[in-house]
Design a protein around this motif. Structure first.
Motif, PDB file in Angstrom:
ATOM      1  N   PHE A  20      -8.604   0.212   7.407  1.00  0.00           N
ATOM      2  CA  PHE A  20      -7.622   0.786   8.468  1.00  0.00           C
ATOM      3  C   PHE A  20      -6.333   0.989   7.707  1.00  0.00           C
ATOM      4  CE2 PHE A  20      -5.325   1.886  11.768  1.00  0.00           C
ATOM      5  CZ  PHE A  20      -4.115   1.078  11.925  1.00  0.00           C
ATOM      6  N   LEU A  21      -5.708   0.137   6.707  1.00  0.00           N
ATOM      7  CA  LEU A  21      -4.460   0.022   6.232  1.00  0.00           C
ATOM      8  C   LEU A  21      -4.858   0.585   4.709  1.00  0.00           C
ATOM      9  CD1 LEU A  21      -2.845  -3.064   7.192  1.00  0.00           C
ATOM     10  CD2 LEU A  21      -2.264  -0.692   7.470  1.00  0.00           C
ATOM     11  N   ALA A  22      -6.016   1.395   4.438  1.00  0.00           N
ATOM     12  CA  ALA A  22      -6.205   1.715   3.115  1.00  0.00           C
ATOM     13  C   ALA A  22      -5.396   3.093   2.743  1.00  0.00           C
ATOM     14  CB  ALA A  22      -7.679   2.135   3.039  1.00  0.00           C
ATOM     15  N   ASN A  23      -4.863   3.654   3.745  1.00  0.00           N
ATOM     16  CA  ASN A  23      -3.852   4.696   3.493  1.00  0.00           C
ATOM     17  C   ASN A  23      -2.661   4.184   2.720  1.00  0.00           C
ATOM     18  OD1 ASN A  23      -4.689   3.762   5.994  1.00  0.00           O
ATOM     19  ND2 ASN A  23      -3.423   5.296   7.261  1.00  0.00           N
ATOM     20  N   CYS A  24      -2.500   2.896   2.830  1.00  0.00           N
ATOM     21  CA  CYS A  24      -1.264   2.205   2.216  1.00  0.00           C
ATOM     22  C   CYS A  24      -1.921   1.878   0.981  1.00  0.00           C
ATOM     23  CB  CYS A  24      -0.680   1.123   3.114  1.00  0.00           C
ATOM     24  SG  CYS A  24       0.371   1.710   4.251  1.00  0.00           S
TER      25      CYS A  24
ATOM     26  N   GLY B  46       8.965  -0.059   9.706  1.00  0.00           N
ATOM     27  CA  GLY B  46       9.654   0.774   8.835  1.00  0.00           C
ATOM     28  C   GLY B  46       9.086   2.176   8.911  1.00  0.00           C
ATOM     29  N   SER B  47       7.851   2.480   8.928  1.00  0.00           N
ATOM     30  CA  SER B  47       7.400   3.588   9.097  1.00  0.00           C
ATOM     31  C   SER B  47       5.954   3.661   9.912  1.00  0.00           C
ATOM     32  CB  SER B  47       7.139   4.309   7.820  1.00  0.00           C
ATOM     33  OG  SER B  47       6.443   3.234   6.590  1.00  0.00           O
ATOM     34  N   GLY B  48       5.604   3.025  10.636  1.00  0.00           N
ATOM     35  CA  GLY B  48       4.449   3.023  11.341  1.00  0.00           C
ATOM     36  C   GLY B  48       2.991   2.645  10.658  1.00  0.00           C
ATOM     37  N   PRO B  49       1.838   2.802  11.300  1.00  0.00           N
ATOM     38  CA  PRO B  49       0.871   2.206  10.661  1.00  0.00           C
ATOM     39  C   PRO B  49       0.188   3.207   9.653  1.00  0.00           C
ATOM     40  CG  PRO B  49       0.361   3.207  12.857  1.00  0.00           C
ATOM     41  CD  PRO B  49       1.820   2.943  12.666  1.00  0.00           C
ATOM     42  N   ASP B  50       0.813   4.412   9.615  1.00  0.00           N
ATOM     43  CA  ASP B  50       0.462   5.579   8.675  1.00  0.00           C
ATOM     44  C   ASP B  50       1.245   5.243   7.289  1.00  0.00           C
ATOM     45  OD1 ASP B  50      -1.596   6.309  10.194  1.00  0.00           O
ATOM     46  OD2 ASP B  50      -0.713   7.923  11.002  1.00  0.00           O
ATOM     47  N   CYS B  51       2.077   4.464   7.503  1.00  0.00           N
ATOM     48  CA  CYS B  51       3.532   4.447   6.420  1.00  0.00           C
ATOM     49  C   CYS B  51       3.951   5.849   5.929  1.00  0.00           C
ATOM     50  CB  CYS B  51       2.542   3.765   5.005  1.00  0.00           C
ATOM     51  SG  CYS B  51       1.804   2.153   5.276  1.00  0.00           S
ATOM     52  N   LEU B  63       2.276  -5.002  16.742  1.00  0.00           N
ATOM     53  CA  LEU B  63       2.257  -5.415  15.366  1.00  0.00           C
ATOM     54  C   LEU B  63       0.706  -5.964  15.348  1.00  0.00           C
ATOM     55  CD1 LEU B  63       5.721  -6.716  14.884  1.00  0.00           C
ATOM     56  CD2 LEU B  63       4.530  -4.646  13.489  1.00  0.00           C
ATOM     57  N   ARG B  64       0.371  -6.822  16.084  1.00  0.00           N
ATOM     58  CA  ARG B  64      -0.705  -7.532  16.031  1.00  0.00           C
ATOM     59  C   ARG B  64      -1.846  -6.431  15.649  1.00  0.00           C
ATOM     60  NH1 ARG B  64      -3.572 -11.968  19.798  1.00  0.00           N
ATOM     61  NH2 ARG B  64      -4.962 -12.948  18.463  1.00  0.00           N
ATOM     62  N   ARG B  65      -1.706  -5.444  16.314  1.00  0.00           N
ATOM     63  CA  ARG B  65      -2.846  -4.327  16.349  1.00  0.00           C
ATOM     64  C   ARG B  65      -3.118  -3.594  15.293  1.00  0.00           C
ATOM     65  NH1 ARG B  65      -2.217   0.455  18.353  1.00  0.00           N
ATOM     66  NH2 ARG B  65      -0.567  -0.403  19.732  1.00  0.00           N
ATOM     67  N   ILE B  66      -1.619  -3.258  14.856  1.00  0.00           N
ATOM     68  CA  ILE B  66      -1.485  -2.456  13.538  1.00  0.00           C
ATOM     69  C   ILE B  66      -1.814  -3.148  12.313  1.00  0.00           C
ATOM     70  CG2 ILE B  66       0.183  -1.357  12.091  1.00  0.00           C
ATOM     71  CD1 ILE B  66       1.917  -0.662  14.605  1.00  0.00           C
ATOM     72  N   LEU B  67      -1.415  -4.395  12.300  1.00  0.00           N
ATOM     73  CA  LEU B  67      -1.873  -5.201  10.945  1.00  0.00           C
ATOM     74  C   LEU B  67      -3.071  -5.765  11.321  1.00  0.00           C
ATOM     75  CD1 LEU B  67       1.462  -7.083  10.335  1.00  0.00           C
ATOM     76  CD2 LEU B  67       0.848  -5.003   9.763  1.00  0.00           C
ATOM     77  N   ALA B  68      -3.842  -5.091  11.888  1.00  0.00           N
ATOM     78  CA  ALA B  68      -5.297  -5.597  12.332  1.00  0.00           C
ATOM     79  C   ALA B  68      -5.645  -7.272  12.251  1.00  0.00           C
ATOM     80  CB  ALA B  68      -6.302  -4.842  11.736  1.00  0.00           C
ATOM     81  N   GLY B  69      -6.476  -7.432  11.299  1.00  0.00           N
ATOM     82  CA  GLY B  69      -6.799  -8.969  11.232  1.00  0.00           C
ATOM     83  C   GLY B  69      -5.638  -9.969  11.102  1.00  0.00           C
ATOM     84  N   VAL B  70      -4.434  -9.959  11.222  1.00  0.00           N
ATOM     85  CA  VAL B  70      -3.432 -10.919  11.279  1.00  0.00           C
ATOM     86  C   VAL B  70      -3.720 -12.016  12.326  1.00  0.00           C
ATOM     87  CG1 VAL B  70      -1.661  -9.696  12.587  1.00  0.00           C
ATOM     88  CG2 VAL B  70      -1.023 -11.324  10.615  1.00  0.00           C
ATOM     89  N   SER B  71      -3.764 -12.944  12.160  1.00  0.00           N
ATOM     90  CA  SER B  71      -3.687 -14.175  13.123  1.00  0.00           C
ATOM     91  C   SER B  71      -2.372 -14.221  13.858  1.00  0.00           C
ATOM     92  CB  SER B  71      -4.277 -15.296  12.606  1.00  0.00           C
ATOM     93  OG  SER B  71      -3.076 -15.994  11.465  1.00  0.00           O
TER      94      SER B  71
END
Lengths: 143, 143
Positions: A20-24, B46-51, B63-71
């Motif tokens: 998912f974050l591979a674009n970064c 700073g610039s969303g999930p697509d950076c 944030l939790r969704r964007i940073l996917a696997g974060v606890s």
DNA sequence: CTGTATCCTATATGATACTG
DNA sequence: CAGTATCATATAGGATACAG
């Protein structure tokens, strides 16, 4: 076996959010420079112990001294990783006690440049960050 | 007691080499952005999930969704640290289920800018790094 | 929804001993 | 000098359960 639910699940999920974050590209880069000694090693080879000189090769023992408390294990591991990534070169000279020197490649020098830019931010703003940290602590005397 | 020789010695030594490298503000900065999720959090805010967007506030769950696997633990911890450093603000709105939004401060935006610069390096050179890594692996088929 | 508290494991890293 | 190998451990980080 479905016994290691925890580990397995974590690994599966990891694959997902890495994708998912591979674009970064910063993700992979950060994985690399997050290693405790990587940035310091690049700094040492890129601009010496004072972080203010020019790139120059250093011997294993010099690096060990400059990065003070680093263990042999960590220094070796760090150097091997950086070498594998093409960020530095390792040169062995068959002297009486063998001499090994490490030197940044062009790629390594360019990364060091980027890190210096980040250091620029730190030089300008770390005071502010630290003062924020302190005032937070003081602001919570009930703790 | 002098039993914890290992731990104690390490701590003492640590104080020394921290001091030695204190002239490098990058040391402290790296300690901060080395946290696994810090850079990703700053990137998201700073610039969303697509950076690749503009800075904007986000809710905890976003944030939790964007940073996917974060606890939860790590996200909370990361956000608390960044808040304490004055890099972002936390705003609580007393809606029915409480709403909390996080937003970069000017300081946070400026750090994000520095990180973007580093990302620029990654975008230009990570391909090279990865190709180096692969060829290293192939070069050692005996392993 | 947004956390906090607890437990538990993987990992990173250091100490130590040994080698070419 | 410049490692390698092994062991020990602190710490980060995740899983889970609970709370306002």
């Amino acid at each position: 076996m479905t016994t290691q639910t925890a580990a397995d699940a974590r690994r599966d999920t990891a694959a997902e959010y890495n994708a998912f974050l591979a674009n970064c590209p910063s993700r992979q880069l950060l994985d690399r420079i997050s290693d405790k000694w990587v940035a310091l090693t690049l700094s040492a080879l890129g601009s010496g112990p004072d972080c203010d000189g020019d790139p120059r090769p250093l011997r294993f023992s010099e690096l060990r001294r400059i990065l003070a408390g680093v263990s042999q294990k960590m220094l070796t591991q760090t150097l091997r990783n950086l070498e594998a990534d093409g960020l530095l070169t390792r040169t062995v000279t068959a002297t009486v006690p063998v001499t090994v020197t490490y030197e940044l490649t062009d790629l390594g020098v360019s990364l060091h440049g980027a890190i210096r830019a980040l250091k620029g931010w730190a030089e300008q703003h770390m005071d502010e960050v630290f003062s924020n940290r302190t005032s937070q602590a003081v602001a919570c005397p009930a703790g």
